[in-house]
Design a protein around this motif. Structure first.
Motif, PDB file in Angstrom:
ATOM      1  N   VAL A  71       0.150   7.058  -6.295  1.00 18.53           N
ATOM      2  CA  VAL A  71      -1.286   6.774  -6.265  1.00 18.53           C
ATOM      3  C   VAL A  71      -1.882   7.453  -5.029  1.00 18.53           C
ATOM      4  O   VAL A  71      -1.390   7.281  -3.918  1.00 18.53           O
ATOM      5  CB  VAL A  71      -1.565   5.253  -6.197  1.00 18.53           C
ATOM      6  N   PHE A  72      -2.919   8.233  -5.236  1.00 21.11           N
ATOM      7  CA  PHE A  72      -3.560   8.911  -4.114  1.00 21.11           C
ATOM      8  C   PHE A  72      -5.041   8.593  -4.116  1.00 21.11           C
ATOM      9  O   PHE A  72      -5.695   8.653  -5.141  1.00 21.11           O
ATOM     10  CB  PHE A  72      -3.356  10.428  -4.233  1.00 21.11           C
TER      11      PHE A  72
ATOM     12  N   LEU B 290       0.640  16.461  -2.003  1.00 18.86           N
ATOM     13  CA  LEU B 290       1.400  15.293  -2.457  1.00 18.86           C
ATOM     14  C   LEU B 290       1.564  15.229  -3.976  1.00 18.86           C
ATOM     15  O   LEU B 290       2.387  14.474  -4.483  1.00 18.86           O
ATOM     16  CB  LEU B 290       0.751  14.003  -1.941  1.00 18.86           C
TER      17      LEU B 290
ATOM     18  N   THR C  29       0.822  -1.203   0.000  1.00 17.02           N
ATOM     19  CA  THR C  29       0.000   0.000   0.000  1.00 17.02           C
ATOM     20  C   THR C  29       0.861   1.260   0.000  1.00 17.02           C
ATOM     21  O   THR C  29       0.639   2.180  -0.777  1.00 17.02           O
ATOM     22  CB  THR C  29      -0.900   0.008   1.251  1.00 17.02           C
ATOM     23  N   GLU C  30       1.869   1.280   0.907  1.00 22.39           N
ATOM     24  CA  GLU C  30       2.668   2.496   1.009  1.00 22.39           C
ATOM     25  C   GLU C  30       3.510   2.735  -0.240  1.00 22.39           C
ATOM     26  O   GLU C  30       3.701   3.876  -0.651  1.00 22.39           O
ATOM     27  CB  GLU C  30       3.510   2.530   2.285  1.00 22.39           C
TER      28      GLU C  30
ATOM     29  N   PHE D  56       1.203  14.737  10.395  1.00 25.12           N
ATOM     30  CA  PHE D  56       0.791  13.666   9.491  1.00 25.12           C
ATOM     31  C   PHE D  56       1.363  13.883   8.095  1.00 25.12           C
ATOM     32  O   PHE D  56       1.988  12.991   7.507  1.00 25.12           O
ATOM     33  CB  PHE D  56      -0.738  13.624   9.460  1.00 25.12           C
TER      34      PHE D  56
ATOM     35  N   GLN E 218      -4.575  17.480   1.108  1.00 27.48           N
ATOM     36  CA  GLN E 218      -3.515  16.464   1.119  1.00 27.48           C
ATOM     37  C   GLN E 218      -3.107  16.103  -0.304  1.00 27.48           C
ATOM     38  O   GLN E 218      -1.934  15.936  -0.616  1.00 27.48           O
ATOM     39  CB  GLN E 218      -3.989  15.217   1.869  1.00 27.48           C
TER      40      GLN E 218
ATOM     41  N   THR F 212       5.213  13.638   7.961  1.00 25.98           N
ATOM     42  CA  THR F 212       5.639  12.238   7.986  1.00 25.98           C
ATOM     43  C   THR F 212       5.420  11.605   6.619  1.00 25.98           C
ATOM     44  O   THR F 212       6.281  10.894   6.100  1.00 25.98           O
ATOM     45  CB  THR F 212       4.852  11.458   9.064  1.00 25.98           C
ATOM     46  N   ALA F 213       4.255  11.884   6.018  1.00 28.57           N
ATOM     47  CA  ALA F 213       3.947  11.320   4.700  1.00 28.57           C
ATOM     48  C   ALA F 213       4.965  11.797   3.663  1.00 28.57           C
ATOM     49  O   ALA F 213       5.556  10.989   2.941  1.00 28.57           O
ATOM     50  CB  ALA F 213       2.526  11.723   4.284  1.00 28.57           C
TER      51      ALA F 213
ATOM     52  N   ALA G 201       1.432   4.386  -2.833  1.00 27.78           N
ATOM     53  CA  ALA G 201       1.306   5.817  -2.531  1.00 27.78           C
ATOM     54  C   ALA G 201       2.581   6.550  -2.930  1.00 27.78           C
ATOM     55  O   ALA G 201       2.541   7.625  -3.529  1.00 27.78           O
ATOM     56  CB  ALA G 201       1.018   6.011  -1.050  1.00 27.78           C
ATOM     57  N   ARG G 202       3.722   5.935  -2.606  1.00 30.77           N
ATOM     58  CA  ARG G 202       5.000   6.577  -2.897  1.00 30.77           C
ATOM     59  C   ARG G 202       5.262   6.670  -4.392  1.00 30.77           C
ATOM     60  O   ARG G 202       5.979   7.549  -4.860  1.00 30.77           O
ATOM     61  CB  ARG G 202       6.134   5.786  -2.226  1.00 30.77           C
TER      62      ARG G 202
ATOM     63  N   ASN H  39       8.385  10.237   4.248  1.00 36.77           N
ATOM     64  CA  ASN H  39       8.399   8.821   3.867  1.00 36.77           C
ATOM     65  C   ASN H  39       8.499   8.681   2.348  1.00 36.77           C
ATOM     66  O   ASN H  39       9.226   7.843   1.832  1.00 36.77           O
ATOM     67  CB  ASN H  39       7.146   8.108   4.365  1.00 36.77           C
ATOM     68  N   ILE H  40       7.739   9.528   1.640  1.00 36.01           N
ATOM     69  CA  ILE H  40       7.755   9.476   0.183  1.00 36.01           C
ATOM     70  C   ILE H  40       9.114   9.922  -0.353  1.00 36.01           C
ATOM     71  O   ILE H  40       9.692   9.304  -1.246  1.00 36.01           O
ATOM     72  CB  ILE H  40       6.610  10.344  -0.399  1.00 36.01           C
TER      73      ILE H  40
END
Ligand SMILES: Nc1ncnc2c1ncn2[C@@H]1O[C@H](COP(=O)(O)OP(=O)(O)O)[C@@H](O)[C@H]1O
Ligand SMILES: [Mg+2]
Lengths: 252, 482
Positions: A80-81, A162, A72-73, A98, A158, A101-102, A76-77, A105-106
Motif C-alpha cells: 500500500v502506497f 517501490l 502502518t509499516e 530514506f 518514491q 532504508t524503506a 506499506a510492506r 525494510n520492505i
C-alpha cells in the motif's frame, strides 16, 4: 484487491467517514472526487493507517486480509502506497538514505537480502529522471526546501521505486503546472498493470484527461453518494456538485 | 497512544552494551582522600618531587573550593571520601613492558569493546592508548610514530621521559585552581595520554585513547596533554565506556591542548559512559574540563563531541584564541534519555585579532531527560574583527523531556561580528507516519530522523568514528540491543 465496507472514522471526536463502501479490483484505476472537507484525505489516511484517525465501524480487506488489523509499516510492506497531499520534510535525511532504508525494510519483511548498492543507485537515478528532477535531489533532505511541485514529483519518484500493489494519490495534481501534471500522469500510467490498482483523489477533472479512470466516485458527507464511468467526471466539471444535492459552499 | 509516545516507550527500554565487568585482579586504594593518598599515588608512579609538590598545592586549593552549583543539573552531593582514588590491574611486574605482556583478559575486554589492541588485528591507521581504571595498559603503533618524531605515550611515562615538556605545559591551559573538579584532578590524576607533535609534522596516524572504568567505587581522573608545535597537525580521538553499576561513579578529567603557530588539532570524542538505568539509578558523573589554548597565530582547533552516556554531564570544551587569525570550532551532539542530565556547551574566548569561532550544538532529549546548552562567547578589547557564529538546535522526542539554552555573550570590542541562531523541534507524528508509510518501522525511523538532525556534526568526525557515532545513536535509541 481492496474491499471497503461500511467504513466509519472520526478525528478528534468529529465523525468524518459515515459508512463508506468501495470495491477496487486489480488492474483498475478509481478516481474519487468531492467537495473540500468531504473526507477524501481522511479516507486515504485511514487506509494507510494514520493513528490520528480512529476507525469506529466497518471493515477493509486487502487481498482477503484484514487491512485495519495491520500496522502502518506492514501495510506499506504489503504494497500500500500513499502519495501525500502535504508531504512533510525530514531535514538532514537524504532522499537516498530514506529510500534505501524503506526498500531494505520492505525486503526484509519479504525475506529478501538487502538491495545491492549499485543496483539501488541505478534504480534511484532512473526514477528521478523519470519524474524530471535533477539527480542532485537524491542527496537533498527528504522534501527539505522543495517547492510544492518538487514535493509532488518526489512522491511519484518514491512510488515508482517501490512499485506498490495499491497506490493511493491524495490530490497529487493540486497546484501543479501542466508539465508536472504530465509527469504525475506518466508515472501513474507507467505503474498501471493488471495486478496493480490505483485510487486517485482529485479535485479537478483535468488530471483525468491524462489518466483515464475506470470508475469515478463522488464522496460527500463521509460516504460515496454516486459512482459512474469516466463521463461522470465531465458531468461534475460542467454542473458542479449542486445537482447531487450537496451544498458545496457550506462544506468548503 | 501516539506514534512518538510509542517510540519513547521503546527508547526507554534501551540497554547499555558495554555494561560488563572484567574479572581481573587489581590493586585498589581504600576509599578516601587526604595528603597521604596523594603521596601514595605519586609514589606508585615514581614521580619526581616537583610533581608531588604540584599535586599537593592543587589539593590545598581544592580544599578551599566549593562545588559549582550553577549548572542546570540535580544530583545528591558526592562524598569525596567514598571514592577510591587509585586502581590498577595487578600484573607480575609493576607494569607490562609491551602489549604482549598485557593480561589476556584485558585484551579481551578491549576486543569486546571493539578496540583490538593485539598485534594481529589493530585498527588500521589508528594508534590507540588504552587506559583501564587508573593506568594506561598499552599503546599501539609505537615504532611508526617514533619514526615521525611523534610522542604518544601515557602521561605517567612522559613525566619521566619528557620532563621539560610536562613542566612547561602541564597546567598551562587549565591551571590547578581553575575550578573545583580541575583542582581535584590536579591533585589525584592517575594517568592519561600525552601527545607531542614536532615542528612541521603531520601526524601519520589518527591518535586515539580509549578510557574504561572497571573497578567499583573508583573515580577516574585522567589527564590528557596535547602539544602541537609550529606547523604541525594531529587528529585525536577519545572513547569511553564503563560497566553498569548501581552506584554513581565519578569521572573528572582534564584535557589541555596547546597550539603553536600554524598548527591544527582536531579533537573528537565519542562519550558513552554508563548512563544509569531506566529508573535513573547508577551511571557516571562526568565532570570534565577541556580547554585548548591557541597561543600561536593561524592555529586552529576543533572539538567534536558525541555525548550519549553519563548520568550527569558537565562539560564545556573551550578555546582560548590568543594568536592572531586563530580559529576555534565546537561541534556537539548530546543525547539524553531516561533520567540523564547534560549541561554542556563551550566557551570561545577571543583575545587576538581576526580570531574566528564556530559553534554548532545539537541537543536531543528523550524520556524524562534534561539537556542544556551553555555557551559563552567573549570578545576581548584587543580582538579586532573577531567573528563568531553560533547555531544551537534542540530536538525533543516525546513530551516529558526538556531542552534549555543559555547563551552568554560578552563583547568588549565594537568591531566584533556575532551571529546566533537557535531552533527547537520535535520528532513529529507526521514525520514518523511518512516513514512508516514507506515501510520503515518506528525505531528505524526515529534513529534515521535523529541522525539526520546530527548530520552537520557527524560530518566533522573522522570516518571510523562517524560510523561508530551513528551506530551508537542507533543503540542509544533502540528498544533493546540484539
Ligand atoms: N486532524 C484533524 N483535526 C480536526 N479535524 C480534521 C482533521 N483532519 C480533517 N479534519 C476535518 O475533517 C473533515 C474532512 O477532512 P478531509 O478528509 O481532509 O477532507 P478532504 O480531503 O475531502 O478535503 C474536514 O472538516 C476537516 O476539517
Ligand atoms: Mg484532502
Amino acid at each position: 484487491m481492496l474491499s471497503i465496507s461500511n467504513l466509519q472514522a472520526s478525528v478528534e471526536d468529529k465523525q468524518i467517514l459515515t459508512g463508506l463502501n468501495l470495491e477496487v479490483k486489480a488492474g483498475e484505476v478509481h478516481a474519487i472526487m468531492g467537495p473540500n472537507g468531504s473526507g477524501k484525505s481522511t479516507l486515504s489516511q485511514v487506509l494507510a493507517g494514520n493513528e490520528a484517525y480512529e476507525v469506529n465501524g466497518g471493515s477493509v480487506s486487502l487481498e482477503g486480509n484484514d487491512l485495519l488489523d495491520m500496522s502502518t509499516e506492514d501495510r506499506a510492506r504489503e504494497g500500500v502506497f500513499l502519495a501525500f497531499q502535504y508531504p512533510v520534510e525530514i531535514p538532514g535525511v537524504s532522499n537516498l538514505q530514506f529510500m534505501k532504508t524503506a526498500i531494505n525494510n520492505i525486503r526484509q519483511h519479504r525475506g529478501q537480502d538487502e538491495i545491492n548498492a549499485a543496483e539501488f543507485m541505478k534504480l534511484a537515478k532512473q526514477k528521478i529522471q523519470q519524474v524530471n528532477l535533477d539527480p542532485s535531489f537524491l542527496k537533498r533532505g527528504v522534501n527539505e526546501g522543495f517547492s510544492g511541485g518538487e514535493k509532488k514529483r518526489n512522491e511519484i519518484m518514491q512510488m515508482l521505486m517501490l512499485e506498490p500493489k495499491l497506490a493511493i494519490l491524495d490530490e497529487t495534481d493540486s497546484g501543479l503546472d501542466i508539465d508536472a501534471l504530465r509527469v504525475v500522469a506518466d508515472g501513474v500510467n507507467a505503474l498501471r498493470s493488471p495486478d496493480r490498482a490505483v485510487i486517485m483523489v482529485t479535485h479537478y477533472q483535468r488530471l483525468l484527461d491524462y489518466i483515464v479512470p475506470d470508475y469515478v466516485h463522488v464522496l460527500a458527507n463521509g460516504k460515496i453518494i454516486k459512482s459512474g464511468g469516466k463521463e461522470l467526471a465531465l458531468e461534475l466539471e460542467e454542473r458542479g456538485y449542486g445537482w447531487l444535492g450537496i451544498d458545496e459552499k457550506a462544506k468548503a | 497512544m501516539s506514534e512518538s509516545d510509542k517510540a519513547v516507550k521503546d527508547l526507554i527500554k534501551r540497554d547499555y552494551e558495554h555494561g560488563f565487568v572484567t574479572n581481573i585482579e587489581s590493586e585498589t586504594f581504600e576509599p578516601g582522600l587526604n595528603e597521604d593518598v596523594i603521596r601514595r599515588i605519586s609514589a606508585k608512579k615514581g614521580e619526581p618531587e616537583w610533581l608531588l609538590e604540584w599535586r599537593l598545592k592543587a589539593y590545598g586549593q581544592w580544599l578551599e573550593m566549593a562545588e559549582p552549583e550553577w549548572a542546570h543539573v540535580n544530583f545528591p552531593k558526592v562524598d569525596f571520601n567514598d571514592i577510591a582514588y587509585f586502581s590498577a590491574p595487578k600484573s607480575k611486574d609493576d607494569a607490562p613492558k609491551s602489549l604482549d605482556e598485557v593480561d589476556p583478559e584485558l585484551l579481551r575486554t578491549y576486543e569486546k569493546l571493539g578496540i583490538p589492541l593485539h598485534e594481529r588485528a589493530r585498527l588500521a591507521g589508528v594508534a590507540v592508548d588504552a587506559v583501564f581504571d587508573s593506568v594506561s595498559i598499552g599503546t599501539t603503533f609505537k615504532e611508526k610514530l617514533t619514526e615521525a618524531g611523534v610522542i604518544f605515550c601515557p602521561i605517567s611515562e612522559a613525566v619521566h621521559k619528557h620532563p621539560e615538556l610536562i613542566k612547561k605545559y602541564l597546567g598551562s591551559v587549565v591551571p590547578q585552581k581553575d575550578n573545583f573538579y580541575a583542582a581535584l584532578n590536579s591533585a589525584v590524576f592517575s594517568d592519561g595520554s600525552f601527545v607531542y607533535i614536532p615542528k612541521g609534522v603531520r601526524c601519520p596516524l589518527e591518535l586515539s585513547t580509549y578510557f574504561r572504568i572497571n573497578e567499583a567505587n573508583t573515580g577516574q581522573f585522567e589527564r590528557t596533554l596535547i602539544i602541537a608545535d609550529v606547523g604541525s597537525h594531529v587528529s585525536y580521538l577519545e572513547g569511553c565506556t564503563a560497566p553498569m553499576r548501581d552506584e554513581n561513579q565519578l569521572h573528572a578529567a582534564v584535557v589541555e591542548l596547546v597550539l603553536l603557530d600554524d598548527s591544527e588539532i582536531k579533537y573528537s570524542t565519542v562519550q558513552n559512559w554508563y548512563p544509569g538505568d531506566e529508573e535513573g539509578k547508577g551511571g557516571i558523573y562526568n565532570f570534565v574540563t577541556k580547554r585548548a589554548a591557541c597561543i600561536g597565530k593561524n592555529s586552529k582547533v576543533s572539538w567534536t563531541q558525541v555525548e550519549t552516556g553519563s548520568a550527569i554531564t558537565w562539560k564545556y570544551p573551550s578555546c582560548v584564541l590568543r594568536g592572531e587569525n586563530s580559529v576555534g570550532e565546537f561541534y556537539s551532539v548530546a543525547l539524553t534519555n531516561n533520567f540523564q542530565q547534560a549541561d554542556t556547551g563551550t566557551k570561545m574566548i577571543h583575545l587576538g585579532k581576526n580570531t574566528r569561532s564556530t559553534i554548532i550544538s545539537k541537543g536531543i532529549s528523550a524520556g524524562k531527560s534534561d539537556s542544556s546548552y551553555r555557551g559563552l562567547v567573549r570578545i576581548g578589547p584587543n580582538a579586532e574583527n573577531a567573528r563568531n557564529y553560533t547555531q544551537c538546535d534542540s530536538l525533543l522526542i516525546g513530551d516529558k523531556c526538556g531542552a534549555h539554552t543559555f547563551p552568554y555573550i560578552e563583547s568588549k570590542n565594537k568591531s566584533a561580528v556575532l551571529e546566533h541562531e537557535a531552533t527547537t523541534s520535535k520528532v513529529s507524528d507526521d514525520q514518523l507516519f511518512l516513514c512508516q508509510q514507506r515501510g520503515i518501522d518506528t525505531e528505524h525511523a526515529v534513529s534515521m530522523i535523529v541522525n539526520g538532525f546530527c548530520k552537520e556534526v557527524f560530518k566533522e568526525l573522522p570516518m571510523e568514528f562517524a560510523v561508530e557515532a551513528t551506530k551508537l545513536l542507533e543503540v542509544s535509541l533502540e528498544g533493546s540491543v540484539g
